[in-house]
Design a protein around this motif. Structure first.
Motif, PDB file in Angstrom:
ATOM      1  N   SER A  52      -8.325  -8.550  -5.442  1.00 21.02           N
ATOM      2  CA  SER A  52      -7.162  -8.044  -5.213  1.00 21.02           C
ATOM      3  C   SER A  52      -6.828  -7.769  -3.646  1.00 21.02           C
ATOM      4  O   SER A  52      -5.742  -7.679  -3.085  1.00 21.02           O
ATOM      5  CB  SER A  52      -6.912  -6.809  -6.281  1.00 21.02           C
ATOM      6  OG  SER A  52      -7.906  -5.821  -5.945  1.00 21.02           O
ATOM      7  N   ARG A  53      -7.887  -7.108  -3.026  1.00 23.63           N
ATOM      8  CA  ARG A  53      -7.902  -6.913  -1.532  1.00 23.63           C
ATOM      9  C   ARG A  53      -7.386  -7.949  -0.787  1.00 23.63           C
ATOM     10  O   ARG A  53      -6.952  -7.791   0.221  1.00 23.63           O
ATOM     11  CB  ARG A  53      -9.161  -6.267  -1.236  1.00 23.63           C
ATOM     12  CG  ARG A  53     -10.167  -7.378  -0.893  1.00 23.63           C
ATOM     13  CD  ARG A  53     -11.614  -6.690  -0.477  1.00 23.63           C
ATOM     14  NE  ARG A  53     -12.883  -7.569  -0.568  1.00 23.63           N
ATOM     15  CZ  ARG A  53     -13.415  -7.805  -1.662  1.00 23.63           C
ATOM     16  NH1 ARG A  53     -13.067  -7.034  -2.972  1.00 23.63           N
ATOM     17  NH2 ARG A  53     -14.597  -8.618  -1.620  1.00 23.63           N
ATOM     18  N   TRP A  54      -7.389  -9.110  -1.271  1.00 24.12           N
ATOM     19  CA  TRP A  54      -6.828 -10.319  -0.306  1.00 24.12           C
ATOM     20  C   TRP A  54      -5.609 -10.762  -0.896  1.00 24.12           C
ATOM     21  O   TRP A  54      -5.105 -11.762  -0.678  1.00 24.12           O
ATOM     22  CB  TRP A  54      -7.919 -11.425  -0.591  1.00 24.12           C
ATOM     23  CG  TRP A  54      -9.355 -11.035  -0.068  1.00 24.12           C
ATOM     24  CD1 TRP A  54     -10.425 -11.050  -0.830  1.00 24.12           C
ATOM     25  CD2 TRP A  54      -9.844 -10.709   1.241  1.00 24.12           C
ATOM     26  NE1 TRP A  54     -11.646 -10.836  -0.015  1.00 24.12           N
ATOM     27  CE2 TRP A  54     -10.991 -10.227   1.154  1.00 24.12           C
ATOM     28  CE3 TRP A  54      -8.865 -10.382   2.451  1.00 24.12           C
ATOM     29  CZ2 TRP A  54     -11.634  -9.869   2.404  1.00 24.12           C
ATOM     30  CZ3 TRP A  54      -9.658  -9.958   3.616  1.00 24.12           C
ATOM     31  CH2 TRP A  54     -11.132  -9.868   3.828  1.00 24.12           C
ATOM     32  N   GLY A  55      -5.101 -10.114  -1.940  1.00 20.62           N
ATOM     33  CA  GLY A  55      -3.929 -10.352  -2.434  1.00 20.62           C
ATOM     34  C   GLY A  55      -3.770 -11.283  -3.685  1.00 20.62           C
ATOM     35  O   GLY A  55      -2.924 -11.765  -4.134  1.00 20.62           O
ATOM     36  N   GLY A  56      -5.057 -11.443  -4.460  1.00 27.08           N
ATOM     37  CA  GLY A  56      -5.219 -11.961  -5.353  1.00 27.08           C
ATOM     38  C   GLY A  56      -4.908 -11.322  -6.782  1.00 27.08           C
ATOM     39  O   GLY A  56      -4.674  -9.829  -6.445  1.00 27.08           O
ATOM     40  N   ARG A  57      -5.194 -11.811  -7.822  1.00 28.54           N
ATOM     41  CA  ARG A  57      -4.821 -11.134  -9.052  1.00 28.54           C
ATOM     42  C   ARG A  57      -6.115 -10.672  -9.712  1.00 28.54           C
ATOM     43  O   ARG A  57      -6.104  -9.658 -10.699  1.00 28.54           O
ATOM     44  CB  ARG A  57      -4.305 -12.049 -10.012  1.00 28.54           C
ATOM     45  CG  ARG A  57      -2.950 -12.914  -9.672  1.00 28.54           C
ATOM     46  CD  ARG A  57      -2.248 -13.489 -10.734  1.00 28.54           C
ATOM     47  NE  ARG A  57      -1.496 -12.632 -11.830  1.00 28.54           N
ATOM     48  CZ  ARG A  57      -2.042 -12.832 -13.079  1.00 28.54           C
ATOM     49  NH1 ARG A  57      -2.730 -13.716 -13.194  1.00 28.54           N
ATOM     50  NH2 ARG A  57      -1.641 -11.748 -13.861  1.00 28.54           N
ATOM     51  N   ALA A  58      -7.285 -11.146  -9.250  1.00 28.31           N
ATOM     52  CA  ALA A  58      -8.500 -10.859 -10.048  1.00 28.31           C
ATOM     53  C   ALA A  58      -8.145 -10.510 -11.639  1.00 28.31           C
ATOM     54  O   ALA A  58      -8.487  -9.665 -12.165  1.00 28.31           O
ATOM     55  CB  ALA A  58      -9.111  -9.414  -9.623  1.00 28.31           C
ATOM     56  N   GLY A  59      -7.706 -11.792 -12.037  1.00 25.05           N
ATOM     57  CA  GLY A  59      -7.153 -11.915 -13.564  1.00 25.05           C
ATOM     58  C   GLY A  59      -8.333 -12.095 -14.602  1.00 25.05           C
ATOM     59  O   GLY A  59      -9.509 -12.123 -14.428  1.00 25.05           O
ATOM     60  N   GLY A  60      -7.771 -12.158 -15.663  1.00 24.44           N
ATOM     61  CA  GLY A  60      -8.559 -12.492 -16.909  1.00 24.44           C
ATOM     62  C   GLY A  60      -8.564 -13.697 -17.240  1.00 24.44           C
ATOM     63  O   GLY A  60      -7.861 -14.757 -16.871  1.00 24.44           O
ATOM     64  N   PHE A  61      -9.594 -14.111 -18.270  1.00 23.80           N
ATOM     65  CA  PHE A  61     -10.062 -15.456 -18.776  1.00 23.80           C
ATOM     66  C   PHE A  61      -8.909 -15.631 -20.108  1.00 23.80           C
ATOM     67  O   PHE A  61      -8.715 -16.921 -19.832  1.00 23.80           O
ATOM     68  CB  PHE A  61     -11.390 -15.291 -19.358  1.00 23.80           C
ATOM     69  CG  PHE A  61     -12.353 -15.021 -18.180  1.00 23.80           C
ATOM     70  CD1 PHE A  61     -12.601 -16.025 -17.192  1.00 23.80           C
ATOM     71  CD2 PHE A  61     -12.874 -13.851 -17.996  1.00 23.80           C
ATOM     72  CE1 PHE A  61     -13.602 -15.721 -16.311  1.00 23.80           C
ATOM     73  CE2 PHE A  61     -13.935 -13.404 -17.091  1.00 23.80           C
ATOM     74  CZ  PHE A  61     -14.116 -14.383 -16.147  1.00 23.80           C
ATOM     75  N   ALA A  62      -8.583 -14.927 -20.782  1.00 25.25           N
ATOM     76  CA  ALA A  62      -7.936 -15.398 -22.030  1.00 25.25           C
ATOM     77  C   ALA A  62      -6.355 -15.961 -21.153  1.00 25.25           C
ATOM     78  O   ALA A  62      -5.916 -16.797 -21.859  1.00 25.25           O
ATOM     79  CB  ALA A  62      -7.292 -14.175 -22.880  1.00 25.25           C
ATOM     80  N   GLU A  63      -5.915 -15.401 -20.477  1.00 25.04           N
ATOM     81  CA  GLU A  63      -4.660 -15.806 -19.798  1.00 25.04           C
ATOM     82  C   GLU A  63      -4.818 -16.959 -19.222  1.00 25.04           C
ATOM     83  O   GLU A  63      -3.989 -17.885 -19.325  1.00 25.04           O
ATOM     84  CB  GLU A  63      -4.008 -14.657 -18.834  1.00 25.04           C
ATOM     85  CG  GLU A  63      -2.574 -15.125 -18.010  1.00 25.04           C
ATOM     86  CD  GLU A  63      -2.390 -14.256 -16.854  1.00 25.04           C
ATOM     87  OE1 GLU A  63      -1.272 -14.495 -16.361  1.00 25.04           O
ATOM     88  OE2 GLU A  63      -3.099 -13.274 -16.769  1.00 25.04           O
ATOM     89  N   LEU A  64      -6.061 -17.297 -18.325  1.00 25.70           N
ATOM     90  CA  LEU A  64      -6.368 -18.607 -17.780  1.00 25.70           C
ATOM     91  C   LEU A  64      -6.267 -19.592 -18.810  1.00 25.70           C
ATOM     92  O   LEU A  64      -5.745 -20.693 -18.658  1.00 25.70           O
ATOM     93  CB  LEU A  64      -7.560 -18.272 -16.706  1.00 25.70           C
ATOM     94  CG  LEU A  64      -7.826 -19.728 -16.038  1.00 25.70           C
ATOM     95  CD1 LEU A  64      -6.788 -19.954 -15.180  1.00 25.70           C
ATOM     96  CD2 LEU A  64      -9.055 -19.446 -15.307  1.00 25.70           C
TER      97      LEU A  64
END
Length: 374
Positions: A52-64
């Protein structure tokens, strides 16, 4: 009240129509069509696992997994590239801070290709880093990448060589258009070579950290899980989309030829759709386990979760391959034409199933070892 902008969720719809329209052209070119590649930044796949510090989502696996499968209904090759855009950024998040800044300081949508299994090339020490020469196969999406991750063995003065991951800019890579597979042809998984390129020390990490996850307590959850826990999910998700697309194509063909009431058609539809749904449930459960494991302190991580996820992904791809095979056999001659999405799905899903991370024997052995030990 926070004034931070909300980071948009994954948007597979930004590329699915283009992917479907250009699927055959991507196959013929052995890489994604330029319009499809140009649309990828808007999908959010490249930034999904960026810190997130670079503007990313650091998201989850189920959504992907769900988003990759949605793209796969239109084109499995595009879905494969989307999954790897996300997956390679997750690998790059294990690199030192300085390398991450080079990747993402200007944009979290940097496209990263990789060839990290097996290691190859020759590494020699140089002031401030190494010099790298060698040849690596199967670098999916490399023609549209900005940076490339490569793996090699770093010989040690004492003990076995270290398995090292190195980051190189695209300008240091030469692409050899060797990809000529029966399926996933549009992925452009070509061979790359490097000729005595300098790699500074900060653009490297050992594979060991990929196997254990980022150790820092403040790391995003998605970066704290081992590669082996989540790799089978990412590689299987395009197959789920391909099978759903094949089911739609088969239903359309049968309906158009007025054969929906013929003997065998209802049974084929019921059985194959159930197998596709069962595979989806397996992948969804595995993705939930990955997301839950990401919230667990690394010291408390249960290796059994990796064994279960490997088992479920390998069984899921078997179900999907069998379902698409049955659909293909019963679809009639129109399914054999070059423009048929059904025959393309049949080819693509067999190539997905051949990937090393989805092989049933190692997955079964790992699960059995865990189960019998208990």
């Amino acid at each position: 009240m926070s004034t931070a902008l909300a980071i948009p969720s994954l948007a597979p719809g930004a590329v699915t129509a283009l992917a479907a329209r250009h699927a055959r052209a991507s196959e013929e070119a052995a890489c994604l069509h330029r319009e499809v590649a140009a649309a990828l930044p808007a999908t959010g796949f490249a930034r999904h696992f960026v810190p997130s510090r670079w503007g990313g989502r650091a998201g989850g696996f189920a959504e992907l997994v769900g988003a990759v499968a949605a793209v796969g209904e239109a084109c499995a090759s595009t879905a494969w590239c989307c999954a790897l855009l996300a997956g390679h950024a997750r690998l790059a998040a294990h690199l030192p801070e300085r390398a991450q800044a080079e990747l993402w300081a200007d944009s979290p949508d940097t496209a990263i290709a990789a060839a990290v299994v097996p290691p190859s090339g020759r590494l020699t020490r140089a002031p401030g880093g190494w010099r790298l020469t060698g040849r690596w196969a199967w670098a999916s999406g490399v023609e549209h990448a900005d940076w490339v991750l490569l793996a090699t063995l770093d010989e040690q003065p004492a003990g076995p060589p270290a398995y090292r991951i190195l980051l190189l800019p695209r300008r240091d890579i030469r692409v050899h258009r060797t990809w000529d597979s029966i399926g996933l042809r549009g992925t452009g998984s070509h061979t790359v070579t490097v000729d005595d390129a300098f790699v500074p020390r900060h653009r490297s990490c050992l594979r060991d950290i990929l196997m254990t996850g980022v150790p820092e307590a403040d790391a995003a959850p998605c970066h704290r899980v081992p590669y082996t826990l989540v790799a089978p999910l990412l590689f299987c998700a395009p197959a789920l989309g391909a099978a759903r697309g094949a089911l739609d194509a088969w239903t359309t063909l049968v309906r158009e030829r007025g054969a929906s009431g013929e003997s065998g058609a209802p049974h084929t539809l019921a059985r194959c759709s159930a197998d596709v749904d069962a595979a989806a449930l397996l992948l969804e459960a595995a993705a939930r386990r990955a997301d839950q494991a990401a919230l667990t302190p690394p010291a408390a991580f249960a290796p059994e979760t990796t064994a279960r996820n490997g088992r479920d992904a390998s069984v899921a791809v078997d179900l999907l391959t069998g379902a698409v095979g049955q659909l293909f056999r019963t679809a009639g001659m129109r399914a054999l034409t070059p423009e048929s999405p059904l025959q393309r799905a049949w080819r693509d899903i067999h190539v997905v199933g051949a990937h090393a991370s989805l092989r049933p024997e190692p997955a079964a052995a790992a699960y059995a070892a865990m189960a019998f030990r208990a």
